[in-house]
Design an enzyme around this catalytic site. Structure first.
Site, PDB file in Angstrom:
ATOM      1  N   LYS A   1      64.775   9.664  56.484  1.00  0.00           N
ATOM      2  CA  LYS A   1      64.638  10.776  55.786  1.00  0.00           C
ATOM      3  C   LYS A   1      65.340  11.964  56.137  1.00  0.00           C
ATOM      4  O   LYS A   1      65.725  12.776  55.423  1.00  0.00           O
ATOM      5  CB  LYS A   1      63.191  11.036  55.474  1.00  0.00           C
ATOM      6  CG  LYS A   1      62.274  10.108  56.217  1.00  0.00           C
ATOM      7  CD  LYS A   1      60.817  10.541  55.737  1.00  0.00           C
ATOM      8  CE  LYS A   1      59.929   9.878  56.897  1.00  0.00           C
ATOM      9  NZ  LYS A   1      58.359   9.440  56.718  1.00  0.00           N
TER      10      LYS A   1
ATOM     11  N   LYS B   1      70.594   4.155  60.897  1.00  0.00           N
ATOM     12  CA  LYS B   1      69.524   3.523  60.087  1.00  0.00           C
ATOM     13  C   LYS B   1      68.938   4.388  58.741  1.00  0.00           C
ATOM     14  O   LYS B   1      69.411   5.668  58.708  1.00  0.00           O
ATOM     15  CB  LYS B   1      68.146   3.700  61.166  1.00  0.00           C
ATOM     16  CG  LYS B   1      67.690   4.962  61.338  1.00  0.00           C
ATOM     17  CD  LYS B   1      66.311   5.100  62.205  1.00  0.00           C
ATOM     18  CE  LYS B   1      65.715   6.370  62.328  1.00  0.00           C
ATOM     19  NZ  LYS B   1      64.485   6.748  63.028  1.00  0.00           N
TER      20      LYS B   1
ATOM     21  N   LYS C   1      67.055  14.322  68.048  1.00  0.00           N
ATOM     22  CA  LYS C   1      66.487  15.461  67.328  1.00  0.00           C
ATOM     23  C   LYS C   1      66.856  16.906  67.934  1.00  0.00           C
ATOM     24  O   LYS C   1      67.199  17.680  67.151  1.00  0.00           O
ATOM     25  CB  LYS C   1      64.920  15.289  66.869  1.00  0.00           C
ATOM     26  CG  LYS C   1      64.947  14.157  65.911  1.00  0.00           C
ATOM     27  CD  LYS C   1      63.734  14.027  65.487  1.00  0.00           C
ATOM     28  CE  LYS C   1      63.327  12.847  64.554  1.00  0.00           C
ATOM     29  NZ  LYS C   1      62.018  12.524  63.993  1.00  0.00           N
TER      30      LYS C   1
HETATM   31  P1  TYM Z   1      58.075   7.727  60.573  1.00  0.00           P
HETATM   32  O1  TYM Z   1      57.232   8.817  59.859  1.00  0.00           O
HETATM   33  O2  TYM Z   1      59.709   8.349  60.964  1.00  0.00           O
HETATM   34  O3  TYM Z   1      58.382   6.507  60.028  1.00  0.00           O
HETATM   35  C1  TYM Z   1      57.316   5.639  59.418  1.00  0.00           C
HETATM   36  C2  TYM Z   1      57.504   4.293  59.840  1.00  0.00           C
HETATM   37  O4  TYM Z   1      58.568   3.756  59.255  1.00  0.00           O
HETATM   38  C3  TYM Z   1      59.592   3.067  60.235  1.00  0.00           C
HETATM   39  N1  TYM Z   1      60.889   3.265  59.964  1.00  0.00           N
HETATM   40  C4  TYM Z   1      61.878   2.337  59.969  1.00  0.00           C
HETATM   41  N2  TYM Z   1      61.700   0.966  59.876  1.00  0.00           N
HETATM   42  C5  TYM Z   1      62.830   0.278  59.679  1.00  0.00           C
HETATM   43  N3  TYM Z   1      64.113   0.918  59.446  1.00  0.00           N
HETATM   44  C6  TYM Z   1      64.330   2.202  59.175  1.00  0.00           C
HETATM   45  N4  TYM Z   1      65.265   2.547  58.608  1.00  0.00           N
HETATM   46  C7  TYM Z   1      63.061   2.899  59.413  1.00  0.00           C
HETATM   47  N5  TYM Z   1      62.914   4.208  59.257  1.00  0.00           N
HETATM   48  C8  TYM Z   1      61.673   4.625  59.651  1.00  0.00           C
HETATM   49  C9  TYM Z   1      59.211   3.900  61.626  1.00  0.00           C
HETATM   50  O5  TYM Z   1      59.436   3.029  62.803  1.00  0.00           O
HETATM   51  C10 TYM Z   1      57.692   4.082  61.597  1.00  0.00           C
HETATM   52  O6  TYM Z   1      57.011   2.844  61.948  1.00  0.00           O
HETATM   53  N6  TYM Z   1      56.600   8.782  65.150  1.00  0.00           N
HETATM   54  C11 TYM Z   1      56.155   8.100  63.964  1.00  0.00           C
HETATM   55  C12 TYM Z   1      54.895   8.391  63.347  1.00  0.00           C
HETATM   56  C13 TYM Z   1      53.478   8.271  64.063  1.00  0.00           C
HETATM   57  C14 TYM Z   1      53.007   7.171  64.647  1.00  0.00           C
HETATM   58  C15 TYM Z   1      51.744   7.321  65.366  1.00  0.00           C
HETATM   59  C16 TYM Z   1      53.383   5.755  64.440  1.00  0.00           C
HETATM   60  C17 TYM Z   1      52.911   9.386  64.547  1.00  0.00           C
HETATM   61  N7  TYM Z   1      51.943   8.854  65.290  1.00  0.00           N
HETATM   62  C18 TYM Z   1      51.315   6.186  65.948  1.00  0.00           C
HETATM   63  C19 TYM Z   1      52.635   4.679  64.903  1.00  0.00           C
HETATM   64  C20 TYM Z   1      51.334   4.756  65.652  1.00  0.00           C
HETATM   65  C21 TYM Z   1      57.264   8.316  63.017  1.00  0.00           C
HETATM   66  O7  TYM Z   1      57.986   9.432  62.975  1.00  0.00           O
HETATM   67  O8  TYM Z   1      57.314   7.594  61.979  1.00  0.00           O
END
Ligand code: TYM
Length: 332
Positions: A200, A197, A114
């Site tokens: 968003k 992948k 990023k």
């Molecule tokens: P975020 O908001 O980007 O995504 C939320 C969840 O969706 C999963 N994900 C995917 N899984 C499979 N294929 C994909 N293409 C794909 N895109 C997204 C992500 O792995 C995630 O589980 N850092 C985290 C948010 C966070 C978090 C936490 C997660 C903040 N604090 C504590 C767990 C525990 C994130 O950016 O997710």
């Protein structure tokens, strides 16, 4: 025996979650809430690591809550809350920053990707400290399991390292969490670029299936999904990444095995197959989108649910923060 604890989070950075979010994470959240003590967090502070518009942040936070409820998160079974309503996240976040080495934080691949994309002048410091706030999210709740997609594995490993380091220096304080990553769905790919992948932030509009998109738009997108060389519908992520990704999506939503789907579409060609996938996805998402729209029309009710969740979250979080301060020798 008391139930094991689950925590996970999702960023409100878009008007809609996509199929990757659902199949990689939220579908497991829904399943785990029956057997576990579940805490699910809309991580609005993490969303501030990129430029945000105030009206959009508010709208997307509420839209996130509506979608999570529509996808099956039940406020009776789970604690659904907003990160910024629980100030202990920031407080433990700072302590985690003080536990982490500059080198190990620099090795986080999401940060590297990023910040490279943003350029060093526009990348925020918050992008760098992001994983330590995420560690705090998890450790505050003494979570045993963290259901996420594959892209979060490294952040959970870091969380374990930081928790282990704190425990060794200051006494047993934190449960060491484990990533809960299912094989199927751990990485859903962009349907226009199936080697990347679904995302968003970086995906093409045409390659990302959004939960809040109209059924017509999603139908069109899936029918235009990129396919591979050859004509057979077979699961082969190396030679046929496009078809394999669509098979994974179909299988996860229909509950049918990949082998069963390969059989059904044997000799039928890619056009028929895409029409079959489109039907499954569109019919699965149609009532979910409608439920989310209904929920969004009553903001007051949504906010009440989030306030109740955040109050429960604060109770657990403050107990952990007190123990952490005590371990550190902070005068109370
Ligand atoms: P975020 O908001 O980007 O995504 C939320 C969840 O969706 C999963 N994900 C995917 N899984 C499979 N294929 C994909 N293409 C794909 N895109 C997204 C992500 O792995 C995630 O589980 N850092 C985290 C948010 C966070 C978090 C936490 C997660 C903040 N604090 C504590 C767990 C525990 C994130 O950016 O997710």
């Amino acid at each position: 025996m008391s139930k094991k604890r689950v925590l996970s989070g999702i960023q409100p950075t878009s008007d809609s979650f996509h199929l990757g979010n659902y199949l990689g994470a939220v579908k497991q959240w829904v399943e785990l809430q029956d057997s576990h003590d579940a805490f699910y967090c809309i991580v609005d502070l993490h969303a501030l690591t990129v430029e945000t518009d105030p009206a959009l942040l508010r709208q997307r936070t509420l839209a996130s809550a509506a979608q999570l409820l529509a996808l099956g998160i039940s406020p009776e079974k789970s604690t659904l809350f907003v990160q910024s309503q629980v100030p202990q996240h920031n407080q433990l976040g700072w302590i985690m920053e003080c536990m982490a080495g500059f080198g190990e934080a620099s090795r986080m691949t999401q940060f590297k990707d990023k910040s490279a994309k943003a350029g060093s002048d526009s990348a925020r410091v918050g992008l760098f400290t992001y994983p330590m706030l995420q560690a705090a999210d998890i450790l505050l709740y003494q979570a045993d399991l963290v259901p996420v997609g594959e892209d979060q594995r490294q952040h959970i490993e870091l969380t374990r390292d930081l928790a282990g380091r704190f425990n060794a220096r200051y006494g047993q304080t934190f449960q060491l969490p484990e990533a809960y990553i299912l094989k199927a769905g751990a990485k859903i790919n962009d349907i226009q670029d199936p080697t990347a992948k679904m995302s968003k932030s970086s995906g093409s509009v045409a390659g990302v299936i959004e939960i809040m998109d109209t059924p017509e738009a999603n139908l069109k997108k899936i029918k235009s999904a990129i396919t591979d060389a050859g004509r057979e519908v077979t699961f082969d992520p190396i030679e046929k990444p496009g078809i394999s990704n669509l098979l994974t999506i179909h299988s996860a939503l229909s509950g049918r095995t990949i082998a069963d789907l390969e059989n059904e579409f044997a000799g039928k060609g890619y056009g028929d197959f895409k029409a079959g996938v489109a039907e499954v996805v569109v019919e699965y998402l149609r009532p979910i989108r409608q439920r989310a729209l209904d929920l969004l029309s009553d903001e007051k009710h949504l906010i009440e649910i989030l306030h109740a969740g955040s109050a429960k979250a604060r109770e657990v979080a403050s107990t952990t923060l007190e123990a952490t301060y005590k371990g550190l020798g902070v005068v109370s």
